[in-house]
Design a protein around this motif. Sequence first.
Motif, PDB file in Angstrom:
ATOM      1  N   ARG A 353       6.420 -50.541  48.883  1.00 43.49           N
ATOM      2  CA  ARG A 353       5.138 -50.926  49.475  1.00 43.49           C
ATOM      3  C   ARG A 353       4.446 -51.931  48.552  1.00 43.49           C
ATOM      4  O   ARG A 353       4.244 -51.667  47.364  1.00 43.49           O
ATOM      5  CB  ARG A 353       4.240 -49.719  49.688  1.00 43.49           C
ATOM      6  N   THR A 354       4.059 -53.062  49.115  1.00 45.58           N
ATOM      7  CA  THR A 354       3.306 -54.082  48.381  1.00 45.58           C
ATOM      8  C   THR A 354       1.959 -54.272  49.059  1.00 45.58           C
ATOM      9  O   THR A 354       1.880 -54.346  50.289  1.00 45.58           O
ATOM     10  CB  THR A 354       4.057 -55.425  48.359  1.00 45.58           C
ATOM     11  N   GLY A 355       0.905 -54.343  48.262  1.00 47.63           N
ATOM     12  CA  GLY A 355      -0.421 -54.497  48.835  1.00 47.63           C
ATOM     13  C   GLY A 355      -1.274 -55.478  48.056  1.00 47.63           C
ATOM     14  O   GLY A 355      -1.146 -55.608  46.838  1.00 47.63           O
ATOM     15  N   LYS A 376      -0.721 -55.175  53.511  1.00 45.52           N
ATOM     16  CA  LYS A 376       0.342 -54.398  52.881  1.00 45.52           C
ATOM     17  C   LYS A 376       1.605 -54.504  53.713  1.00 45.52           C
ATOM     18  O   LYS A 376       1.570 -54.712  54.931  1.00 45.52           O
ATOM     19  CB  LYS A 376      -0.054 -52.930  52.715  1.00 45.52           C
ATOM     20  N   GLU A 378       5.511 -52.527  54.135  1.00 41.47           N
ATOM     21  CA  GLU A 378       6.307 -51.358  53.798  1.00 41.47           C
ATOM     22  C   GLU A 378       7.759 -51.582  54.212  1.00 41.47           C
ATOM     23  O   GLU A 378       8.034 -51.892  55.384  1.00 41.47           O
ATOM     24  CB  GLU A 378       5.768 -50.101  54.487  1.00 41.47           C
ATOM     25  N   SER A 394       4.277 -54.271  58.579  1.00 39.85           N
ATOM     26  CA  SER A 394       3.161 -54.741  57.763  1.00 39.85           C
ATOM     27  C   SER A 394       1.847 -54.532  58.495  1.00 39.85           C
ATOM     28  O   SER A 394       1.807 -54.418  59.724  1.00 39.85           O
ATOM     29  CB  SER A 394       3.331 -56.228  57.407  1.00 39.85           C
TER      30      SER A 394
END
Length: 659
Positions: A353-355, A376, A378, A394
């Motif tokens: 996960r990038t946010g 974000k 996932e 996303s």
Amino acid sequence: MKKTAVSLVALLAAGPLPLQAQDIALDEIVVSANLDETEASRSGATVEVVTGEDLRSTADLRFSDVLRRLPGVSVNTRGAMGSQAGISIRGASQNYVGVLVDGIDVTDPTGTQVAFDFGQLGTTDVSRVEVLKGSQSALYGSGAVGGVVTITSRRPTEEGTHQSVAAEAGSNDTLALSYGITHLSDDWEVALTLSHIETDGFSNASEADGNDEADGYRGDRLSFYVARTLQSGVRIGINGFTEESKSDYDPAYYLPGSLSGQRLTYDEITAETIALGDGGSFDERLDRSSTGLRAFAEFDTGPVSHTFSVTDFRTERTYFENELAPNYLDYDPVTGTYGTAMRQTENTYEGHRTGVDWRGGFDAMGGRMILGAGWKNEDYDQTGDWGNLSENSSTKGVYGEFSRSLGDLDVALSLRHDDHSIFGGFNSGRVALAYRLDEATILRAQAGTGYRAPSNFELFSFYGSRELQPEQSRNVDLGIEHEFSEGTSVRATAFYLEVDDLIDFDRTSTGCPAAATNGPGCYSQVPGTSRRSGLELSGEMALTGTLGLAAAYTYTDSATNASTSWASVPRHLVAVELTSDLTPTLHGRIGVTAALDRPDDFGTPVDNYSLVDATLTKDIGSGREAYLRVENLLDEEYELVPGYGTSGRAIFAGFRASF
């Protein structure tokens, strides 16, 4: 200024002085109740706060034990340390609860439903916990239907450099070690904690079914926090954690009995297991690792205060199994049952996960305005004997909150719009009110909407559907708090939560790829509304100068449920705790937790239980202390989840030192 009790953490633990840590002063700050830091007495939402002193007093090793003493919180552990552990807040299960560790969303994007597993989390690097209740999607987005748990790791609190060590040993060959170091100066904040836990454990499969093998656990964790204030006034920082663990487990959810709704004992398949060389022991292994990072910058441009952050969370789970499992290729449409087969399997699940988030705050219209935007993504990757899958989704969103004090009334209005890459847009909102009737009494009210987006597994897996839409929730709670005198107070909160279009595994559905080869069984939307309502009562009393009593009672009515995925929780939860300074250097506590009128397990009654635990802490001087903790003091036999084991009487001794 007069204190008013707004979070009765006495049910968790008393501090070194009786109930001192349970009273929250009017100027204590909570970070989770609104988008901006808020004085606890001005929050319309109910927030339970657990401080570092509370954690030291109970000396709990498992984080889930901290939560189970809180009003409105139910904990379900499936065995010993390292086994899966989930929580429910006011009857909403773990997939409806957001979990943040130092601002990092740690819910698992590879889970069947996105949720956090509390089973391997210890307390050694935790300095503070906030449990925010009610639908909070307007603040935290998807999944925050029942509430949000915010965990803060070790932080520097004193000028200079300080170190600490701790060691614990006890039943089941348990050993826990930790080391921490902090540094605080005008420009720098630094904290680092290393911890190690290992235990032989006990049988995760219930001993009541004849299981006596030990399911062990071994885990290591590093957490850190670094922040610096530059000469320009800009504050930058980075924090994060990394952990690895290995644990044995008993995967009862794979057994054919779980599909037919009947409980199957392990004794029934021991002979077949021995034939595969497993020796009758169901010691399947789970290797797990996770890493979280957050970089942030805080700065002002004129009247606007900005916070910009980037987060990255990665998790990996590998299951090694040698088990009797359902044979999905052997389906009997007449009886609606599956055949069985012995399987040796290995499956790996990787999540990422990038946010990115920006938040700006400024004064407006006599109050405080917060505006923000976030994104974000996932990723879900699955490999192994259960098939391969690689998908992602996303979400991007914008949100805002306006808060203002109108004399004795504090108002917070929150709105959010999220746009999901699969199902599109969703709006959520919340209003929270706190009214100080007088210096000793606070009235609270909160109403909000929430949603849970389908997980990647529910959307993309062999049993999923891209036609799924978000589950939608509505929440109302009303509360009153009154302080009679210093150390004596009461709180009552009535709550109501309803959720539409729950997502559940429908064993009769044919709307997914699996149905073409395996027979019915898919994730689908369940028509109707599931409702939960209830009442939380809690209070504390200073009996004498050295003796304190605290108690809590939670009533939950689960009369209307459209889906089996809506968690089953006891109708009555009780927690009582007595604390005392036995001598100037010896502090004792004894607590009782009980669950009554528990829901049936597929028609089979589930026994009530009551547990007694105790802690004795001795101040040795010079920053050193020793403690003795006894869990399940009366050695009661019970199950939190039917078919899964729990510990008998267990004794632990520990030592802590700061220098």
